[in-house]
Write a protein that holds these residues in place. Structure first.
Motif, PDB file in Angstrom:
ATOM      1  N   HIS A 168       0.824  -1.220   0.000  1.00  0.00           N
ATOM      2  CA  HIS A 168       0.000   0.000   0.000  1.00  0.00           C
ATOM      3  C   HIS A 168       0.858   1.271   0.000  1.00  0.00           C
ATOM      4  O   HIS A 168       0.337   2.369   0.183  1.00  0.00           O
ATOM      5  CB  HIS A 168      -0.915   0.010   1.225  1.00  0.00           C
ATOM      6  CG  HIS A 168      -1.831  -1.165   1.316  1.00  0.00           C
ATOM      7  ND1 HIS A 168      -3.001  -1.275   0.596  1.00  0.00           N
ATOM      8  CD2 HIS A 168      -1.723  -2.312   2.046  1.00  0.00           C
ATOM      9  CE1 HIS A 168      -3.587  -2.413   0.881  1.00  0.00           C
ATOM     10  NE2 HIS A 168      -2.839  -3.067   1.759  1.00  0.00           N
ATOM     11  N   GLU A 169       2.156   1.126  -0.206  1.00  0.00           N
ATOM     12  CA  GLU A 169       3.056   2.271  -0.091  1.00  0.00           C
ATOM     13  C   GLU A 169       2.655   3.427  -1.017  1.00  0.00           C
ATOM     14  O   GLU A 169       2.763   4.605  -0.641  1.00  0.00           O
ATOM     15  CB  GLU A 169       4.504   1.853  -0.396  1.00  0.00           C
ATOM     16  CG  GLU A 169       5.098   0.889   0.598  1.00  0.00           C
ATOM     17  CD  GLU A 169       4.872  -0.579   0.240  1.00  0.00           C
ATOM     18  OE1 GLU A 169       5.538  -1.450   0.826  1.00  0.00           O
ATOM     19  OE2 GLU A 169       4.002  -0.855  -0.630  1.00  0.00           O
ATOM     20  N   ALA A 170       2.192   3.108  -2.209  1.00  0.00           N
ATOM     21  CA  ALA A 170       1.849   4.147  -3.187  1.00  0.00           C
ATOM     22  C   ALA A 170       0.610   4.943  -2.797  1.00  0.00           C
ATOM     23  O   ALA A 170       0.320   5.971  -3.417  1.00  0.00           O
ATOM     24  CB  ALA A 170       1.649   3.522  -4.568  1.00  0.00           C
ATOM     25  N   ALA A 171      -0.125   4.491  -1.778  1.00  0.00           N
ATOM     26  CA  ALA A 171      -1.332   5.194  -1.328  1.00  0.00           C
ATOM     27  C   ALA A 171      -1.069   6.103  -0.127  1.00  0.00           C
ATOM     28  O   ALA A 171      -1.932   6.893   0.238  1.00  0.00           O
ATOM     29  CB  ALA A 171      -2.420   4.187  -0.958  1.00  0.00           C
TER      30      ALA A 171
ATOM     31  N   ALA B 286      12.546   4.844   3.009  1.00  0.00           N
ATOM     32  CA  ALA B 286      13.652   5.084   2.073  1.00  0.00           C
ATOM     33  C   ALA B 286      13.669   4.064   0.947  1.00  0.00           C
ATOM     34  O   ALA B 286      14.177   4.346  -0.154  1.00  0.00           O
ATOM     35  CB  ALA B 286      14.985   5.069   2.816  1.00  0.00           C
ATOM     36  N   ASN B 287      13.107   2.886   1.173  1.00  0.00           N
ATOM     37  CA  ASN B 287      13.129   1.818   0.165  1.00  0.00           C
ATOM     38  C   ASN B 287      11.848   1.737  -0.650  1.00  0.00           C
ATOM     39  O   ASN B 287      11.720   0.863  -1.508  1.00  0.00           O
ATOM     40  CB  ASN B 287      13.393   0.469   0.858  1.00  0.00           C
ATOM     41  CG  ASN B 287      14.740   0.427   1.548  1.00  0.00           C
ATOM     42  OD1 ASN B 287      15.741   0.872   0.995  1.00  0.00           O
ATOM     43  ND2 ASN B 287      14.775  -0.099   2.772  1.00  0.00           N
ATOM     44  N   TRP B 288      10.887   2.627  -0.397  1.00  0.00           N
ATOM     45  CA  TRP B 288       9.649   2.588  -1.162  1.00  0.00           C
ATOM     46  C   TRP B 288       9.887   3.059  -2.595  1.00  0.00           C
ATOM     47  O   TRP B 288      10.606   4.039  -2.827  1.00  0.00           O
ATOM     48  CB  TRP B 288       8.592   3.498  -0.523  1.00  0.00           C
ATOM     49  CG  TRP B 288       8.059   3.017   0.791  1.00  0.00           C
ATOM     50  CD1 TRP B 288       8.490   1.947   1.524  1.00  0.00           C
ATOM     51  CD2 TRP B 288       6.989   3.621   1.538  1.00  0.00           C
ATOM     52  NE1 TRP B 288       7.760   1.835   2.680  1.00  0.00           N
ATOM     53  CE2 TRP B 288       6.825   2.842   2.714  1.00  0.00           C
ATOM     54  CE3 TRP B 288       6.160   4.709   1.312  1.00  0.00           C
ATOM     55  CZ2 TRP B 288       5.862   3.141   3.669  1.00  0.00           C
ATOM     56  CZ3 TRP B 288       5.199   5.012   2.271  1.00  0.00           C
ATOM     57  CH2 TRP B 288       5.053   4.234   3.426  1.00  0.00           C
ATOM     58  N   VAL B 289       9.267   2.394  -3.534  1.00  0.00           N
ATOM     59  CA  VAL B 289       9.368   2.796  -4.949  1.00  0.00           C
ATOM     60  C   VAL B 289       8.625   4.102  -5.177  1.00  0.00           C
ATOM     61  O   VAL B 289       9.095   5.000  -5.887  1.00  0.00           O
ATOM     62  CB  VAL B 289       8.821   1.681  -5.861  1.00  0.00           C
ATOM     63  CG1 VAL B 289       8.786   2.150  -7.317  1.00  0.00           C
ATOM     64  CG2 VAL B 289       9.674   0.419  -5.732  1.00  0.00           C
TER      65      VAL B 289
END
Length: 273
Positions: free
Chosen positions: A144-147, A184-187
């Motif tokens: 869900h990182e992109a949200a 830091a590692n999220w795309v």
């Protein structure tokens, strides 16, 4: 060279009602050096407003960027788009948007109570999707990182402990990754810009927030000249205008803001759907 996209985007000479969506598709080639800056200004009512001044590093492939805003009540707006590369070569494009008939202000999404934990809280969720009100813990945020639009933390600044709103993209002196290293590692790391000047000077009252039944105040309260991906001193009672990565305007009303790293924030959100 800048080329503005057409199709579903706002083009030169468009007529848009007050409160109507403006969407600009900006493309540019890098030329002799990487692209390093994009600046967007709105000239309306005799005032020049910097809507975006964004540092970039695009070594190849060129710029492809979408910027969303809302039409003001001014009869004529001139929008300028400037791109600069590492050699400080610049290129610029301007277009005009006219005021159309009627009004396009619309309803808002309202989340009356959102509760998140500070950076060291052991059980409460800490990652927030402002668009839906969905909350995630460090264990459930995977996928869900992109949200994610917002996190909160507390740190010492100016000699006091400051409850602080931040976003995944912020990389300033108190970087979000210093408190949430996994980001830091999220795309995809979304940028949410907070109007800290309005918050610090308490220019929007809690009563005004409570009375906002459409998005007109959400749009007019946000002043792009004094914004950041980090908003310090987010104490209870303050109202903080913001704008998300995809151009949605909103406001946060702080209800509780602890000054302990294992403490809690509670706030109310109104945002464009």
């Amino acid at each position: 060279m800048i080329v503005m996209k057409t199709g579903d985007f706002t083009v030169d000479g468009s007529s848009v009602p007050v409160g109507g969506k403006l969407s600009f598709g900006i493309t540019a080639i890098e030329g002799s050096a990487p692209i390093t800056n994009l600046r967007i200004r709105r000239i309306a009512g005799g005032k020049s407003i910097t809507e975006l001044d964004k540092g970039l590093y695009i070594p190849q492939g060129g710029l492809d960027y979408t910027f969303n805003a809302v039409k003001s009540a001014e009869v004529i707006e001139t929008w300028t788009f400037m791109v600069m590369n590492a050699n400080r070569d610049t290129t610029q494009f301007s277009l005009t948007v006219l005021l159309g008939e009627g009004s396009a202000y619309g309803p808002v999404l309202h989340f009356p109570s959102i509760i998140i934990g500070m950076q060291n809280h052991s059980s409460l969720p800490q990652y927030l999707d402002l668009h839906s009100g969905a909350l995630y813990t460090s264990a459930s945020v995977s996928g869900h990182e992109a949200a994610i639009d917002m996190v909160g933390f507390v740190y010492q600044t100016g000699g006091v402990m400051s409850p602080t709103l931040c976003c995944p993209a912020y990389s300033g002196s108190s970087s979000v990754t210093g408190h949430y290293p996994a980001i830091a590692n999220w795309v995809t790391r979304n940028s949410t810009l907070y109007d800290y000047y309005t918050s610090d000077n308490q220019l929007i009252s809690e009563a005004q927030f409570d009375g906002a039944t459409n998005d007109s105040l959400l749009v007019s309260a946000y002043k792009p000249g004094n914004v950041s991906g980090l908003c310090k001193y987010a104490y209870a009672g303050r109202v903080i205008p913001f704008k998300t990565e995809d151009g949605k305007y909103g406001m946060i009303k702080m209800k509780r803001a602890d000054i302990d790293t294992d403490g809690v924030m509670e706030f109310e959100v109104k945002i464009q759907p």
